[in-house]
Design a protein around this motif. Structure first.
Motif, mmCIF file in Angstrom:
data_model
loop_
_atom_site.group_PDB
_atom_site.id
_atom_site.type_symbol
_atom_site.label_atom_id
_atom_site.label_comp_id
_atom_site.label_asym_id
_atom_site.label_seq_id
_atom_site.Cartn_x
_atom_site.Cartn_y
_atom_site.Cartn_z
ATOM 1 N N LYS A 38 0.817 -1.214 0.000
ATOM 2 C CA LYS A 38 0.000 0.000 0.000
ATOM 3 C C LYS A 38 0.851 1.264 0.000
ATOM 4 O O LYS A 38 1.950 1.291 0.546
ATOM 5 C CB LYS A 38 -0.931 0.023 1.213
ATOM 6 C CG LYS A 38 -1.929 -1.119 1.267
ATOM 7 C CD LYS A 38 -2.857 -1.007 2.458
ATOM 8 C CE LYS A 38 -3.932 0.022 2.251
ATOM 9 N NZ LYS A 38 -4.938 0.030 3.337
ATOM 10 N N SER A 39 0.284 2.291 -0.625
ATOM 11 C CA SER A 39 0.797 3.646 -0.513
ATOM 12 C C SER A 39 -0.364 4.486 -0.013
ATOM 13 O O SER A 39 -1.324 4.730 -0.745
ATOM 14 C CB SER A 39 1.286 4.169 -1.866
ATOM 15 O OG SER A 39 1.687 5.529 -1.743
ATOM 16 N N ARG A 85 -4.077 4.526 -17.887
ATOM 17 C CA ARG A 85 -3.507 4.210 -16.578
ATOM 18 C C ARG A 85 -1.990 4.435 -16.639
ATOM 19 O O ARG A 85 -1.207 3.492 -16.691
ATOM 20 C CB ARG A 85 -3.849 2.777 -16.187
ATOM 21 C CG ARG A 85 -5.343 2.558 -15.965
ATOM 22 C CD ARG A 85 -5.635 1.167 -15.425
ATOM 23 N NE ARG A 85 -7.028 1.016 -15.082
ATOM 24 C CZ ARG A 85 -7.996 0.654 -15.927
ATOM 25 N NH1 ARG A 85 -7.670 0.394 -17.194
ATOM 26 N NH2 ARG A 85 -9.245 0.537 -15.552
ATOM 27 N N LYS A 129 0.037 6.103 -14.400
ATOM 28 C CA LYS A 129 0.819 6.212 -13.170
ATOM 29 C C LYS A 129 1.894 5.129 -13.111
ATOM 30 O O LYS A 129 1.598 3.944 -13.142
ATOM 31 C CB LYS A 129 -0.086 6.098 -11.946
ATOM 32 C CG LYS A 129 -0.840 7.365 -11.604
ATOM 33 C CD LYS A 129 -1.599 7.217 -10.302
ATOM 34 C CE LYS A 129 -2.329 8.493 -9.927
ATOM 35 N NZ LYS A 129 -3.089 8.339 -8.662
ATOM 36 N N SER A 147 6.385 8.189 -4.058
ATOM 37 C CA SER A 147 5.429 7.763 -3.027
ATOM 38 C C SER A 147 6.065 6.753 -2.087
ATOM 39 O O SER A 147 6.966 5.998 -2.466
ATOM 40 C CB SER A 147 4.192 7.147 -3.678
ATOM 41 O OG SER A 147 3.539 8.075 -4.506
ATOM 42 N N THR A 185 -3.732 4.894 1.309
ATOM 43 C CA THR A 185 -4.892 3.990 1.303
ATOM 44 C C THR A 185 -5.002 3.213 -0.003
ATOM 45 O O THR A 185 -5.906 2.399 -0.155
ATOM 46 C CB THR A 185 -6.184 4.802 1.503
ATOM 47 O OG1 THR A 185 -6.307 5.770 0.451
ATOM 48 C CG2 THR A 185 -6.167 5.514 2.854
ATOM 49 N N GLN A 186 -4.087 3.456 -0.940
ATOM 50 C CA GLN A 186 -4.163 2.823 -2.257
ATOM 51 C C GLN A 186 -3.332 1.551 -2.274
ATOM 52 O O GLN A 186 -2.121 1.582 -2.068
ATOM 53 C CB GLN A 186 -3.712 3.783 -3.346
ATOM 54 C CG GLN A 186 -3.924 3.243 -4.755
ATOM 55 C CD GLN A 186 -3.716 4.303 -5.815
ATOM 56 O OE1 GLN A 186 -3.690 5.496 -5.522
ATOM 57 N NE2 GLN A 186 -3.567 3.895 -7.058
ATOM 58 N N TYR A 228 5.818 3.365 0.173
ATOM 59 C CA TYR A 228 5.113 2.085 0.127
ATOM 60 C C TYR A 228 5.488 1.221 1.327
ATOM 61 O O TYR A 228 6.624 1.249 1.799
ATOM 62 C CB TYR A 228 5.452 1.322 -1.156
ATOM 63 C CG TYR A 228 4.617 1.750 -2.342
ATOM 64 C CD1 TYR A 228 3.448 1.072 -2.677
ATOM 65 C CD2 TYR A 228 4.993 2.841 -3.111
ATOM 66 C CE1 TYR A 228 2.681 1.473 -3.755
ATOM 67 C CE2 TYR A 228 4.227 3.253 -4.193
ATOM 68 C CZ TYR A 228 3.071 2.563 -4.511
ATOM 69 O OH TYR A 228 2.292 2.958 -5.569
#
Length: 413
Positions: free
Chosen positions: A93-94, A227, A229, A120, A96-97, A122
């Motif tokens: 996770k990063s 997509r 990212k 980000s 809440t994702q 993780y």
């Protein structure tokens, strides 16, 4: 006397022999003692010996990227492996994702299936079936060049488009290598309510266009998603933002123009809704010759300023006019537009390459047309180029899909 003594002595010896035999029998037997003896069973009363088999070792869980290492590329896979046991759960996770991933058949290996978000933090948490756990924390790289979608055409909120509409995607960065184009193209998805075969074609390093093999089926919604990212688009270049756009396909409005018959017929969902008398290009020069082939309505304006190409004021053939109810269908200056030129419409081709029609009918068409509506023209000796505006349908689909960075055509839906 001797005989009597002899009998007296033999009797005790015989009894002693029987008693001894009974004791020996009881000592060797595992069964119960005789009723008269009062002895216990023959089972052993000693404690059992301790087992010599060692307890199984706990699984060893290995996580990559390792905890606290250097910044990680966003397109790097997260891998969790368990030796000596099966994995019960892996969570990456990063914030809440969560990052998506898959186990192998034995559940001893988990691998992420989507890129990570650049710049980000993780965390990885893994648990084996026996309760053994392992964790890792790391940060992804901040890209030097951020990749994202700059524009998607034709997409305007509330707009309906025609059945020939392409999806033109423009990026904010140049994507140069074929490998990078393939990675970006894999991140592009087209999902239609009524599935259709289609393919992407790169027309330059910043633009890729999606076209179906046949016209879209009318009256449906098509969703485009990029997509991006974590997707690598070049050296030190990664996608930082996902994009979703919705195209609403309207009625199947197809205009058929015959320059020899000076007529334009408009059908909506297969039914004739308008017949228009027109005048096409006079064909005195190439630029004044209307192009034949499959065109698409690209946009419209009322009025539209039209200036003669390649001519200056005072040159022969120069013009600078404001024209009403103009619908554009090429980049070479071709329109369906209004003109009070009734004497020629339906009889002669006298225009500079456009299709002109009676003002009331031109206005009707202007009000009905959708970007992406099909305009098919025949009867001239100038063929529409596939890259002249939205002339994409001029190229056979077999050739179109060769412009994809991937090897096979995609399916919308």
């Amino acid at each position: 006397m001797l005989i009597v003594e002899s009998r007296h002595l033999r009797t005790p010896l015989a009894g002693l022999a029987l008693a001894t035999a009974a004791v020996l029998a009881t000592a060797c037997s595992g069964g119960a003692a005789t009723k008269d003896s009062g002895a216990t069973t023959g089972a052993s009363t000693e404690a059992p010996a301790a087992s010599s088999t060692p307890a199984p070792a706990a699984p060893v869980i290995k996580i990559s990227p390792a905890d606290g290492g250097k910044a990680v590329r966003p397109d790097k896979k997260v891998v969790v492996i368990a030796s000596g046991g099966a994995l019960e759960e892996v969570v990456v996770k990063s914030g809440t994702q969560a990052l998506e991933g898959d186990f192998d058949a034995e559940r001893t290996r988990w691998v992420s299936s989507t890129p990570m978000i650049p710049a980000s933090d993780y965390t990885v948490s893994a648990r084996a079936v026996d309760g053994t756990t392992a964790t890792s924390s790391f940060r992804t790289l901040k890209p030097e060049h951020e990749l994202e979608v700059a524009d998607v055409t034709p997409v305007v909120k509330g707009e309906k488009v025609g059945v020939g509409a392409p999806i033109i995607v423009t990026f904010n960065q140049q994507i140069i290598s074929k490998a990078a184009k393939a990675s970006v193209e894999k991140a592009l998805e087209v999902k239609a309510e009524k599935p259709a075969q289609g393919a992407w074609r790169w027309v330059n390093d910043t633009t890729v266009i999606y076209r179906t093999a046949k016209f879209w089926q009318p009256h449906q919604k098509v969703t485009f998603t990029a997509r991006l990212k974590g997707v690598q688009g070049g050296k030190a270049m990664y996608g930082v933002k996902n994009t979703t756009k919705v195209l609403r396909i309207g009625a199947a409005q197809i205009a058929t123009i015959d320059a020899r018959k000076h007529k334009m017929i408009v059908k909506r969902d297969g039914k004739v809704v308008q017949t228009m008398l027109i005048s096409a290009g006079n064909a005195s020069t190439r630029e004044y010759t209307t192009t034949s082939g499959v065109h698409l309505a690209m946009g419209k304006a009322n009025p539209e300023r039209m200036i003669s190409p390649g001519r200056k004021k005072g040159d022969p053939g120069y013009y600078d006019l404001m024209i009403n109810h103009a619908v554009r269908f090429s980049n070479s200056g071709e329109y369906v537009h209004a003109l009070n030129n009734v004497w020629a419409q339906g009889r002669r081709n006298v225009s500079h390459g456009c299709i002109n029609s009676r003002p009331d009918q031109a206005k009707w068409y202007y009000n009905q047309v959708q970007r992406g509506d099909v305009i098919t023209i025949k009867g001239t000796n100038r063929e529409m180029e596939w890259n002249n505006g939205w002339g994409f349908w001029q190229m056979p689909f077999k050739e179109w899909k060769k412009g994809s960075a991937l090897t096979s055509a995609a399916t919308a839906g």
